[in-house]
Design an enzyme around this catalytic site. Structure first.
Site, PDB file in Angstrom:
ATOM      1  N   VAL A  16     -27.777  45.580  43.527  1.00  9.19           N
ATOM      2  CA  VAL A  16     -28.439  45.102  42.304  1.00  9.19           C
ATOM      3  C   VAL A  16     -28.543  46.220  41.251  1.00  9.19           C
ATOM      4  O   VAL A  16     -28.308  45.985  40.062  1.00  9.19           O
ATOM      5  CB  VAL A  16     -29.840  44.520  42.614  1.00  9.19           C
ATOM      6  CG1 VAL A  16     -30.438  43.896  41.363  1.00  9.19           C
ATOM      7  CG2 VAL A  16     -29.760  43.490  43.717  1.00  9.19           C
ATOM      8  N   LYS A  98     -38.997  41.511  46.973  1.00 11.82           N
ATOM      9  CA  LYS A  98     -39.876  40.393  47.367  1.00 11.82           C
ATOM     10  C   LYS A  98     -40.800  40.718  48.519  1.00 11.82           C
ATOM     11  O   LYS A  98     -41.932  40.272  48.565  1.00 11.82           O
ATOM     12  CB  LYS A  98     -39.065  39.142  47.686  1.00 11.82           C
ATOM     13  CG  LYS A  98     -37.927  39.366  48.643  1.00 11.82           C
ATOM     14  CD  LYS A  98     -36.674  38.835  48.043  1.00 11.82           C
ATOM     15  CE  LYS A  98     -35.528  39.768  48.248  1.00 11.82           C
ATOM     16  NZ  LYS A  98     -34.284  39.264  47.768  1.00 11.82           N
ATOM     17  N   GLU A 122     -39.023  38.805  38.072  1.00 11.62           N
ATOM     18  CA  GLU A 122     -38.252  37.553  38.104  1.00 11.62           C
ATOM     19  C   GLU A 122     -37.146  37.601  39.165  1.00 11.62           C
ATOM     20  O   GLU A 122     -36.849  36.599  39.821  1.00 11.62           O
ATOM     21  CB  GLU A 122     -37.644  37.301  36.718  1.00 11.62           C
ATOM     22  CG  GLU A 122     -37.073  35.930  36.514  1.00 11.62           C
ATOM     23  CD  GLU A 122     -38.102  34.804  36.668  1.00 11.62           C
ATOM     24  OE1 GLU A 122     -38.967  34.672  35.801  1.00 11.62           O
ATOM     25  OE2 GLU A 122     -38.045  34.066  37.666  1.00 11.62           O
ATOM     26  N   GLY A 127     -33.010  34.953  42.577  1.00  6.99           N
ATOM     27  CA  GLY A 127     -31.973  35.636  41.797  1.00  6.99           C
ATOM     28  C   GLY A 127     -31.994  35.259  40.333  1.00  6.99           C
ATOM     29  O   GLY A 127     -32.937  35.571  39.604  1.00  6.99           O
ATOM     30  N   GLY A 180     -22.093  40.925  49.750  1.00  8.18           N
ATOM     31  CA  GLY A 180     -23.316  41.476  49.136  1.00  8.18           C
ATOM     32  C   GLY A 180     -24.420  40.445  48.970  1.00  8.18           C
ATOM     33  O   GLY A 180     -25.395  40.688  48.279  1.00  8.18           O
ATOM     34  N   LYS A 198     -40.407  34.964  49.180  1.00  8.52           N
ATOM     35  CA  LYS A 198     -40.247  34.345  47.852  1.00  8.52           C
ATOM     36  C   LYS A 198     -41.241  33.197  47.675  1.00  8.52           C
ATOM     37  O   LYS A 198     -41.796  32.998  46.590  1.00  8.52           O
ATOM     38  CB  LYS A 198     -38.816  33.831  47.691  1.00  8.52           C
ATOM     39  CG  LYS A 198     -37.799  34.963  47.624  1.00  8.52           C
ATOM     40  CD  LYS A 198     -36.390  34.441  47.749  1.00  8.52           C
ATOM     41  CE  LYS A 198     -35.378  35.567  47.681  1.00  8.52           C
ATOM     42  NZ  LYS A 198     -34.032  35.153  48.062  1.00  8.52           N
TER      43      LYS A 198
HETATM   44  N1  LIG Z   1     -28.740  41.849  46.891  1.00 13.20           N
HETATM   45  C1  LIG Z   1     -29.261  40.808  46.253  1.00 13.20           C
HETATM   46  O1  LIG Z   1     -28.549  39.860  45.916  1.00 13.20           O
HETATM   47  C2  LIG Z   1     -30.719  40.785  45.882  1.00 13.20           C
HETATM   48  C3  LIG Z   1     -31.230  39.671  45.201  1.00 13.20           C
HETATM   49  C4  LIG Z   1     -32.579  39.666  44.800  1.00 13.20           C
HETATM   50  C5  LIG Z   1     -33.388  40.743  45.089  1.00 13.20           C
HETATM   51  N2  LIG Z   1     -32.875  41.802  45.789  1.00 13.20           N
HETATM   52  C6  LIG Z   1     -33.786  42.914  46.079  1.00 13.20           C
HETATM   53  O2  LIG Z   1     -33.374  44.043  45.295  1.00 13.20           O
HETATM   54  C7  LIG Z   1     -33.625  45.246  46.023  1.00 13.20           C
HETATM   55  C8  LIG Z   1     -32.323  46.015  46.165  1.00 13.20           C
HETATM   56  O3  LIG Z   1     -31.392  45.235  46.891  1.00 13.20           O
HETATM   57  P1  LIG Z   1     -29.867  45.671  47.042  1.00 13.20           P
HETATM   58  O4  LIG Z   1     -29.184  44.511  47.648  1.00 13.20           O
HETATM   59  O5  LIG Z   1     -29.379  46.241  45.768  1.00 13.20           O
HETATM   60  O6  LIG Z   1     -30.003  46.834  48.146  1.00 13.20           O
HETATM   61  P2  LIG Z   1     -28.877  47.903  48.548  1.00 13.20           P
HETATM   62  O7  LIG Z   1     -27.538  47.503  48.097  1.00 13.20           O
HETATM   63  O8  LIG Z   1     -29.103  48.174  50.009  1.00 13.20           O
HETATM   64  O9  LIG Z   1     -29.290  49.216  47.704  1.00 13.20           O
HETATM   65  C9  LIG Z   1     -30.511  49.844  47.915  1.00 13.20           C
HETATM   66  C10 LIG Z   1     -30.602  51.067  47.027  1.00 13.20           C
HETATM   67  O10 LIG Z   1     -31.891  51.651  47.194  1.00 13.20           O
HETATM   68  C11 LIG Z   1     -31.752  53.062  47.428  1.00 13.20           C
HETATM   69  N3  LIG Z   1     -32.903  53.485  48.240  1.00 13.20           N
HETATM   70  C12 LIG Z   1     -33.314  52.991  49.425  1.00 13.20           C
HETATM   71  N4  LIG Z   1     -34.430  53.610  49.842  1.00 13.20           N
HETATM   72  C13 LIG Z   1     -34.724  54.520  48.887  1.00 13.20           C
HETATM   73  C14 LIG Z   1     -35.763  55.472  48.744  1.00 13.20           C
HETATM   74  N5  LIG Z   1     -36.719  55.614  49.668  1.00 13.20           N
HETATM   75  N6  LIG Z   1     -35.766  56.240  47.626  1.00 13.20           N
HETATM   76  C15 LIG Z   1     -34.794  56.109  46.681  1.00 13.20           C
HETATM   77  N7  LIG Z   1     -33.788  55.216  46.766  1.00 13.20           N
HETATM   78  C16 LIG Z   1     -33.758  54.448  47.865  1.00 13.20           C
HETATM   79  C17 LIG Z   1     -30.423  53.198  48.143  1.00 13.20           C
HETATM   80  O11 LIG Z   1     -29.955  54.516  48.008  1.00 13.20           O
HETATM   81  P3  LIG Z   1     -28.505  54.954  48.540  1.00 13.20           P
HETATM   82  O12 LIG Z   1     -27.535  54.386  47.535  1.00 13.20           O
HETATM   83  O13 LIG Z   1     -28.532  56.432  48.512  1.00 13.20           O
HETATM   84  O14 LIG Z   1     -28.364  54.360  49.901  1.00 13.20           O
HETATM   85  C18 LIG Z   1     -29.585  52.172  47.373  1.00 13.20           C
HETATM   86  O15 LIG Z   1     -29.057  52.735  46.187  1.00 13.20           O
HETATM   87  C19 LIG Z   1     -34.243  44.814  47.359  1.00 13.20           C
HETATM   88  O16 LIG Z   1     -35.638  44.830  47.246  1.00 13.20           O
HETATM   89  C20 LIG Z   1     -33.781  43.381  47.530  1.00 13.20           C
HETATM   90  O17 LIG Z   1     -34.658  42.611  48.308  1.00 13.20           O
HETATM   91  C21 LIG Z   1     -31.571  41.849  46.184  1.00 13.20           C
END
Ligand SMILES: NC(=O)c1ccc[n+]([C@@H]2O[C@H](COP(=O)([O-])OP(=O)(O)OC[C@H]3O[C@@H](n4cnc5c(N)ncnc54)[C@H](OP(=O)(O)O)[C@@H]3O)[C@@H](O)[C@H]2O)c1
Length: 398
Positions: A16, A98, A122, A127, A180, A198
């Site tokens: 994201v 969430k 939001e 999403g 993803g 959610k």
């Molecule tokens: N994926 C979706 O479609 C989606 C949809 C809605 C909401 N979300 C929410 O959005 C958030 C991110 O999701 P994502 O899918 O983008 O996750 P992701 O691809 O696993 O990326 C997570 C990111 O957070 C960084 N991170 C993790 N722990 C950290 C810490 N303690 N300090 C600093 N950085 C840290 C990671 O660093 P590194 O790059 O160094 O590993 C990575 O860049 C989550 O809360 C998820 O529930 C995701």
């Protein structure tokens, strides 16, 4: 007149976070730039110059030029610390986490009110579907009677694969992760946790009452079998993972997450792949339906962009229902008709059905269809995870 520039401190550059970077690059309507990005692993190869990145949370939080924080990390504990620090100093933060929100909303709402900070989220529910802002602003009355939705794109993607192409469960999950859509821990998606978090956020905005997620019943699709799929197809149904808020009279409401045997008349029957769909039902207006991509880099990045733009216009949630509405109480006094597929009689013996309308037993496949109280399912929720059973309810007959 141009608004003052938003200087963003971004936490997380995963699916994201990186999606948001590109969405923001292509948006001409918001005067914003990302100054610094905090990540966990400094060794990882990135698509931006190294001076954007740090792994020190405090470096971003203490940067005086940054006037908006965007938190998109997959670590709910660190996300909570970041949100709390920002709000305690009356600043602005956008979050997509969430789990963190579902567990800490009351405290984070209080902090906003105490220190005049802003927290928008939001992207945390559905999403790209603007459900929270709509619940806040349009549904700002007490006419709503239920909210029913497919809130988890990844499990919906898996179920679509299982029904359409007969792929097996493990292959469908792997594909969702590669694209993803799935959370890093698949249990969050397939056991219904993600949908539950959610639902807790949606309920807070729909009726103004927060319920601790650990109190609620949720079960997911992990144990779904070919027999369950065949059963659903023979009846003309699909199976969808449904999250539901339903008002029970004027004082109470129920919440739960469960797979559902869904008929073609149901608006969510045709919600497929990683899409989400939410049906809002109310007195006088019957049903309304919102549909859209529930996960993925750009759809979720777009929801974050919308919150960033809202911050530019000094928007914050008013939490009108919490402040001005009569508080409704969470209740488990709801009888549900469910399909229960089991392997051993000992597994079946845990369930106290009120009535049984159908029963089938054979060497390989056994099921019971009957009515059971939600309170009974809540009592069993930790046991169910250990049993070889699959549960689904007949949503349209609730
Ligand atoms: N994926 C979706 O479609 C989606 C949809 C809605 C909401 N979300 C929410 O959005 C958030 C991110 O999701 P994502 O899918 O983008 O996750 P992701 O691809 O696993 O990326 C997570 C990111 O957070 C960084 N991170 C993790 N722990 C950290 C810490 N303690 N300090 C600093 N950085 C840290 C990671 O660093 P590194 O790059 O160094 O590993 C990575 O860049 C989550 O809360 C998820 O529930 C995701």
């Amino acid at each position: 007149m141009e608004k003052p520039e938003l200087v963003i401190g971004l936490f997380g550059f995963g699916v994201v976070g990186e999606g948001l970077y590109h969405v923001l690059e292509n948006s001409k309507t918001v005067n914003a730039r990302i100054k610094q990005i905090c990540i966990r692993n400094p060794e990882k190869e990135r698509s931006l110059p190294p001076d954007f990145f740090t792994n020190e949370v405090s470096k971003v939080l203490e940067d005086k030029e940054i006037n908006l924080f965007v938190e998109l990390i997959d670590d709910p504990v660190e996300a909570y610390n970041i949100a709390k620090t920002v709000l305690q100093s009356g600043r602005r933060i956008v979050s997509g986490n969430k789990k963190m929100l579902a567990f800490h909303l009351p405290e984070l709402i209080e902090l906003q009110q105490k220190h005049q900070g802003t927290l928008l989220y939001e992207a945390s529910a559905c999403g790209s579907i603007p459900i929270i802002r709509n619940l806040e602003e349009y549904y700002d009355n007490d006419l709503m009677t239920s909210v029913t939705g497919i809130l988890n794109g990844s499990s919906n993607f898996i179920l679509t694969k299982l029904f359409k192409s007969g792929t097996d469960y493990a292959a469908a999950l792997k594909e969702a992760q590669n694209l993803g859509f799935a959370e890093s821990d698949p249990s969050a998606d397939v056991d219904g946790f993600d949908a539950l978090y959610k639902l807790v956020i949606i309920a807070t905005h729909a009726i103004g009452t927060w319920v601790h997620p650990e109190k609620l019943f949720h079960t997911g699709i992990r144990n779904i079998s070919r027999d369950d799929i065949r059963f659903a197809i023979e009846k003309g149904f699909k199976i969808k993972l449904i999250a539901k808020l339903v008002k029970l009279g004027k004082e109470n409401f129920s919440l739960f997450v469960m797979p559902s045997l869904t008929s073609p008349e149901n608006y969510v029957y045709n919600v497929e792949d990683e899409y989400n769909g939410v049906i809002i039902e109310g007195q006088y207006y019957d049903k309304q339906f919102m549909f859209g991509k529930g996960a993925g880099a750009y759809p979720t990045g777009s929801a974050v962009l919308s919150d960033i733009t809202a911050c530019e216009h000094a928007y914050s949630y008013e939490y009108k229902k919490i402040k001005y509405f009569r508080k409704l109480s969470y209740s488990e006094d709801l009888k549900l008709k469910i399909y229960l597929r089991y392997e051993n009689l000992i597994d079946l013996s845990h369930f106290s059905f009120e009535t049984i309308s159908e029963k089938y037993t054979s060497l390989q496949y056994n099921f019971v269809i009957g009515e059971i109280w939600l309170s009974e399912l809540v009592r069993l929720k930790n046991i169910i995870l250990k049993l070889n059973v699959f549960l689904a309810f007949y949503e349209e007959e609730v």
